[in-house]
Design a protein around this motif. Sequence first.
Motif, PDB file in Angstrom:
ATOM      1  N   LEU A 117       0.826  -1.210   0.000  1.00  0.00           N
ATOM      2  CA  LEU A 117       0.000   0.000   0.000  1.00  0.00           C
ATOM      3  C   LEU A 117       0.859   1.260   0.000  1.00  0.00           C
ATOM      4  CD1 LEU A 117      -2.837  -1.023   2.497  1.00  0.00           C
ATOM      5  CD2 LEU A 117      -3.028  -0.727   0.019  1.00  0.00           C
ATOM      6  N   ALA A 118       1.940   1.251   0.783  1.00  0.00           N
ATOM      7  CA  ALA A 118       2.832   2.413   0.821  1.00  0.00           C
ATOM      8  C   ALA A 118       3.477   2.646  -0.540  1.00  0.00           C
ATOM      9  CB  ALA A 118       3.906   2.205   1.892  1.00  0.00           C
ATOM     10  N   TYR A 119       3.871   1.573  -1.196  1.00  0.00           N
ATOM     11  CA  TYR A 119       4.500   1.702  -2.516  1.00  0.00           C
ATOM     12  C   TYR A 119       3.497   2.253  -3.526  1.00  0.00           C
ATOM     13  CZ  TYR A 119       7.751   0.530  -6.274  1.00  0.00           C
ATOM     14  OH  TYR A 119       8.626   0.591  -7.346  1.00  0.00           O
ATOM     15  N   LEU A 120       2.284   1.723  -3.518  1.00  0.00           N
ATOM     16  CA  LEU A 120       1.257   2.203  -4.448  1.00  0.00           C
ATOM     17  C   LEU A 120       0.892   3.659  -4.163  1.00  0.00           C
ATOM     18  CD1 LEU A 120      -1.069  -0.938  -4.565  1.00  0.00           C
ATOM     19  CD2 LEU A 120       0.505  -0.142  -6.346  1.00  0.00           C
ATOM     20  N   ALA A 121       0.876   4.030  -2.879  1.00  0.00           N
ATOM     21  CA  ALA A 121       0.604   5.429  -2.532  1.00  0.00           C
ATOM     22  C   ALA A 121       1.703   6.340  -3.068  1.00  0.00           C
ATOM     23  CB  ALA A 121       0.485   5.570  -1.011  1.00  0.00           C
ATOM     24  N   GLY A 122       2.958   5.875  -2.973  1.00  0.00           N
ATOM     25  CA  GLY A 122       4.067   6.649  -3.519  1.00  0.00           C
ATOM     26  C   GLY A 122       3.941   6.824  -5.025  1.00  0.00           C
ATOM     27  N   TRP A 138       1.197   6.868  -6.721  1.00  0.00           N
ATOM     28  CA  TRP A 138       0.090   7.803  -6.968  1.00  0.00           C
ATOM     29  C   TRP A 138       0.539   9.240  -6.753  1.00  0.00           C
ATOM     30  CZ3 TRP A 138      -2.499  11.308  -3.787  1.00  0.00           C
ATOM     31  CH2 TRP A 138      -3.660  11.856  -4.337  1.00  0.00           C
ATOM     32  N   LEU A 139       1.346   9.486  -5.713  1.00  0.00           N
ATOM     33  CA  LEU A 139       1.833  10.838  -5.442  1.00  0.00           C
ATOM     34  C   LEU A 139       2.758  11.322  -6.560  1.00  0.00           C
ATOM     35  CD1 LEU A 139       2.556  10.584  -1.611  1.00  0.00           C
ATOM     36  CD2 LEU A 139       0.751  11.918  -2.715  1.00  0.00           C
ATOM     37  N   ARG A 165       0.666  12.200  -9.501  1.00  0.00           N
ATOM     38  CA  ARG A 165      -0.078  13.447  -9.272  1.00  0.00           C
ATOM     39  C   ARG A 165       0.824  14.670  -9.419  1.00  0.00           C
ATOM     40  NH1 ARG A 165      -1.539  15.046  -3.263  1.00  0.00           N
ATOM     41  NH2 ARG A 165       0.700  15.474  -3.430  1.00  0.00           N
ATOM     42  N   SER A 187       7.970  12.247  -1.652  1.00  0.00           N
ATOM     43  CA  SER A 187       7.900  12.977  -0.383  1.00  0.00           C
ATOM     44  C   SER A 187       8.255  14.447  -0.546  1.00  0.00           C
ATOM     45  CB  SER A 187       8.837  12.329   0.643  1.00  0.00           C
ATOM     46  OG  SER A 187      10.180  12.377   0.195  1.00  0.00           O
TER      47      SER A 187
END
Length: 326
Positions: free
Chosen positions: A44-49, A51-52, A55, A124
Motif C-alpha cells: 500500500l505504501a509503494y502504491l501510494a508513492g 500515486w503521489l 499526481r 515525499s
Amino acid sequence: DATVVAQVLVAHADDDVPPLTLHTAVTQWEFAPVVTILVALAALAYLAGMWLVRRDHPARPWSKARAASFMAGLAVIVIATQASVGAYDDVLFYMHMWQHLLLLMVAPPLLLSGQPITLLLHASRNPLHTWVKRLVRSKVASALTFPLVGVVLYIVTVVGTHLTSFMDLTLTHPLLHQSEHVLYLVVGYLYFLPLVGREPIRWKLSYPAQLFIFVLAMPVDTFTGVVLTQVNHEMFPAYAGRRDWGPSLVNDLHAGGAVMWIGGDGIMFVLILLLFAGVARSKVQIDAGRGLGGVRARRFSALAASGTGAFELPDADRAADLGEGE
C-alpha cells in the motif's frame, strides 16, 4: 522448562502437516498474520508513492516495471513464509533451504529493482524528503552499505546458519525462527544493494567490481552445499520425530545441500547474466549517444559552411540537448 514446551508445541503443530505431494505443495498454506500485515502495508505504501509521483509529475509517472518487480519481491516473501515452503520448513530440511534461498537471494534483488527509497524521495516533501536524504547519506548508512560489509554478512549468515547448531535452535524456538527470516532479508538486501540496486547510496560500483563481488560470494554457497551433501549423519537432531513419511533425515540433509549448492549457484549465475546484459545495454546506449552527437556535429558544420548563420536546432533536437522531456 520453556525449551521443552516449545518443542512440544512445534512437534504437535507438525503432526498436522500431511505428506508432501504435488497436491499439497500447491494447496498447503500456513497463515502468518504478522507477515501478511507487513507485506500489505509495504504494498500500500509503494502504491501510494506511485500515486503521489503521478499526481505531482504527470509527465514522468513511476515505472510500472519497477512496481511489478517490487510487488514480485513481496510475493516471494509470502510464498517463502506462508505457502508450502513455509508450511514444510519445520519438517523437511530441503524445504527450509528453499525458503532460505527465496528470502536471501530472490526477494531482495526484486525489491531493490523496485527502488523503494528512490520512490520515497520522489514522492515525499520536506521535512520528510530532507530527512530521508540525510539518512541515506549518513555515515551509518554508508558503513552498512559498503560492498565488503555486505559480502562479510552474507558469508557469515550462510555458514553460520547452516553449518552450526543454529538450525536446531530455530526449530525449537519459533520466535528465533521468525527472526531468522528477517535476518535473511536484511542481509540479502545489504549484499545486493550495491550490485543490482539503483538507490542513491554513496557506493557506485563499476561492472568489473560488481562481477568481483558476485564471484567472491558464490564459493560460499558451493562450499556450504557440498559439506551438507557429504555429511553421513544427521546434523540437526531437532528434525527427528517430526514426520513418519518422506526421505530419511540424512537423505533430506543431502537434498538440502544440493538445493544450496545447485540452486544458490544457479541464482547467482542468472544474476551475473543480467549484469552482463546491463553492460551490453549500456554500451549500446553510449554508442547511440555518440552517433547522435556525430550527426549533430556534422549538421552544425554544414550550417556554418553555408554561411547562413542559421544555427537554430529543430525543436526535437533542442529538447534533447537541454534534457527536456526525460
